[in-house]
Each structure stands twice: as C-alpha cells, then as structure tokens.
Design an enzyme around this catalytic site. Structure first.
Site, PDB file in Angstrom:
ATOM      1  N   GLY A  29     -58.228  -6.019  14.233  1.00  0.00           N
ATOM      2  CA  GLY A  29     -58.353  -5.452  12.885  1.00  0.00           C
ATOM      3  C   GLY A  29     -58.066  -3.958  12.895  1.00  0.00           C
ATOM      4  N   ASP A  95     -65.919  -5.020  18.089  1.00  0.00           N
ATOM      5  CA  ASP A  95     -65.030  -5.642  17.123  1.00  0.00           C
ATOM      6  C   ASP A  95     -65.396  -5.197  15.712  1.00  0.00           C
ATOM      7  OD1 ASP A  95     -63.785  -9.106  17.108  1.00  0.00           O
ATOM      8  OD2 ASP A  95     -63.186  -7.325  15.967  1.00  0.00           O
ATOM      9  N   GLY A 110     -60.845 -12.101   8.720  1.00  0.00           N
ATOM     10  CA  GLY A 110     -59.947 -11.559   7.694  1.00  0.00           C
ATOM     11  C   GLY A 110     -58.567 -11.263   8.267  1.00  0.00           C
ATOM     12  N   GLU A 117     -61.566 -14.088  19.061  1.00  0.00           N
ATOM     13  CA  GLU A 117     -62.646 -13.090  18.939  1.00  0.00           C
ATOM     14  C   GLU A 117     -63.991 -13.715  19.280  1.00  0.00           C
ATOM     15  OE1 GLU A 117     -62.008 -11.982  14.860  1.00  0.00           O
ATOM     16  OE2 GLU A 117     -61.263 -10.006  15.435  1.00  0.00           O
TER      17      GLU A 117
HETATM   18  O1  DER Z   1     -60.238 -10.490  11.519  1.00  0.00           O
HETATM   19  C1  DER Z   1     -61.263  -9.957  11.978  1.00  0.00           C
HETATM   20  O2  DER Z   1     -62.256 -10.601  12.378  1.00  0.00           O
HETATM   21  C2  DER Z   1     -61.379  -8.459  11.958  1.00  0.00           C
HETATM   22  O3  DER Z   1     -62.180  -7.974  13.011  1.00  0.00           O
HETATM   23  C3  DER Z   1     -61.987  -8.064  10.630  1.00  0.00           C
HETATM   24  O4  DER Z   1     -63.144  -8.763  10.494  1.00  0.00           O
HETATM   25  C4  DER Z   1     -62.240  -6.575  10.491  1.00  0.00           C
HETATM   26  O5  DER Z   1     -61.055  -6.006  10.159  1.00  0.00           O
HETATM   27  P1  DER Z   1     -60.980  -4.489   9.655  1.00  0.00           P
HETATM   28  O6  DER Z   1     -61.587  -3.639  10.749  1.00  0.00           O
HETATM   29  O7  DER Z   1     -59.500  -4.260   9.496  1.00  0.00           O
HETATM   30  O8  DER Z   1     -61.739  -4.399   8.361  1.00  0.00           O
END
Ligand code: DER
Length: 243
Positions: A29, A95, A110, A117
C-alpha cells in the site's frame, strides 16, 4: 514520516537478535512506501548491533515482501530481499490498513494484497499497523466503504457472490481493474470480491471462519486481533499507539 493527514514515527526496532539477522516483513500500500524508506534510512544511519555467541556482530536485516509491490519497495530501497522460503520465521512485520476499529479488528485488502499480507503477518512474532487518523473508527465499516475484500478462485466468483449475498445480505462486487480491461487479478492470479455488508453488529470472528470454509474463497480481508500494536498518526502530527 509525516503525511499531509498526520504524522507517523517508526519506532526503532529494539530487539536482541542472537543470530545476527533481523527479519522484517514489508506490507503493501501507500503508507508502507514511506515506512520502507524510513527503515532503509534507519539501517543506513544507525549501526545496528546484534549479539552472536556472546560477541557483538553487525545486524543483517532481511526484508520479506507481502506482494509484488512490496518486493519492488525492498529492491528500490536497497534493502536485502528475502523470502518465506528461506526465512519462515519473521521478527516483525509492518503494514497499512484500510480501517481499524477499537477492538483490533482490521480491514485490509484495499490494495488487493490481503492473502500474502495475512500469511506474512501470521509468520511474524509481531505485526505492526501504521496508518493515519482517517483509518481509525469505533465500528468497522464506518470509514472503509468499499466493502470487505475477499480473494476468490476465478471460476468460483459468481457462485460465491450468490452464496454470500443470499446468506449474509449486502452486495459482493467483483473488483474491476482501472488500467486494464476486466477484473483485478491478484499476485496469486485470483479475483477479488468486495463485500459491501449490510448494517449489522457482525460477529467478525464467526464471519471470517464461515467465509474461509467456503470452497473457492482463498482469503478474507479481516485481520482480527492480529496486530501487536497499531500506530495512528493524528492530524496534529502526533502518533497514537493502540493495542
Ligand atoms: O491492501 C492493503 O491491505 C493495504 O495495506 C491497505 O490496507 C493500506 O493501504 P494504504 O496504506 O495505501 O492506505
């Protein structure tokens, strides 16, 4: 790292590593992009010491990716790339999250990387989440409106969509790609259904179990009570730590 929406400091990893290796899991992400840079800068600027056979030795930091994107991040930041094949026990993983509630229920996926993960998080002694205040809620679903990501084997997506909607209501939507015709295809060559669940006081643990028992479902974007600590950057640039 201070985003325009709040600040996140990466707590120095304080741990006594006997073997001379610290194995770090790198999530996926946009938040983790900054985290990976911060880890690389920390390693470069701080002489990381370990202890081996009672004598100080250089700490060798190995990073394990949670996706193709994370693999690119590790390489771009000149970090040492490892894999779960040769480092199946990870010291800690960091994460991002799409939403975090006050009971350590987390929505992830997302970015479509939920399966690897969650595998990486499950192999880690500690699992840290970093995000800004827009991710934190009192009740799951009040912030992240795009639904719970569910990774499915492609041939099963219609059957699973129908089962979920019939049994639990709401709408399970096939995630379509933006810069490619057709659906999003994950790093594991699967599809994603985003389940927009109805207003409910869901028992997330039961739901995750029921979904995982459905043939065709590979993983569910619910990371329940998996986080060791959750770092939330506030609008003022401070960091609140939960868990
Ligand atoms: O896809 C995922 O799980 C990412 O870690 C998401 O949850 C967080 O993404 P971001 O840091 O771009 O908001």
């Amino acid at each position: 790292y201070t985003s325009e929406r709040g600040g996140i400091r990466i707590e120095q990893a304080k741990s006594q590593i006997i073997e001379g290796n610290m194995v770090i899991g790198i999530g996926s992400g946009s938040t983790v992009v900054h985290v990976a840079k911060s880890i690389a800068e920390t390693i470069k600027n701080v002489k990381c010491q370990a202890v081996k056979d009672g004598k100080p030795c250089d700490l060798n930091v190995v990073c394990i990716p949670s996706s193709f994107q994370a693999r690119q991040l590790i390489i771009e930041n000149n970090l040492t790339l490892g894999s779960l094949d040769n480092y199946p026990e990870v010291d800690w993983t960091i994460d991002g999250a799409d939403e975090v509630d006050e009971k350590n229920h987390i929505i992830k996926g997302g970015g479509g990387c939920l399966t690897q993960e969650k595998i990486l998080a499950s192999c880690s002694k500690d699992f840290y989440i970093a995000g800004d205040y827009t991710k934190y809620s009192k009740k799951l679903g009040t912030v992240w409106k795009r639904g719970i990501p569910i990774e499915v084997i492609p041939i099963s997506y219609v059957a699973i969509k129908n089962k979920i909607e019939k049994q639990f209501g709401g709408e399970a939507v096939l995630r379509m790609a933006v810069k490619k015709a057709g659906p999003v295809v994950t790093d594991n060559n699967n599809f994603i259904l985003d389940w927009k669940f109805p207003e409910c006081s869901c028992d997330w643990e039961t739901l995750e179990t029921v979904f995982k028992m459905m043939p065709g479902i590979v993983e569910v974007g619910l990371f329940l009570k998996m986080a060791t600590k959750i770092y939330i950057g506030t609008a003022e640039g401070d960091v609140k730590v939960y868990c």
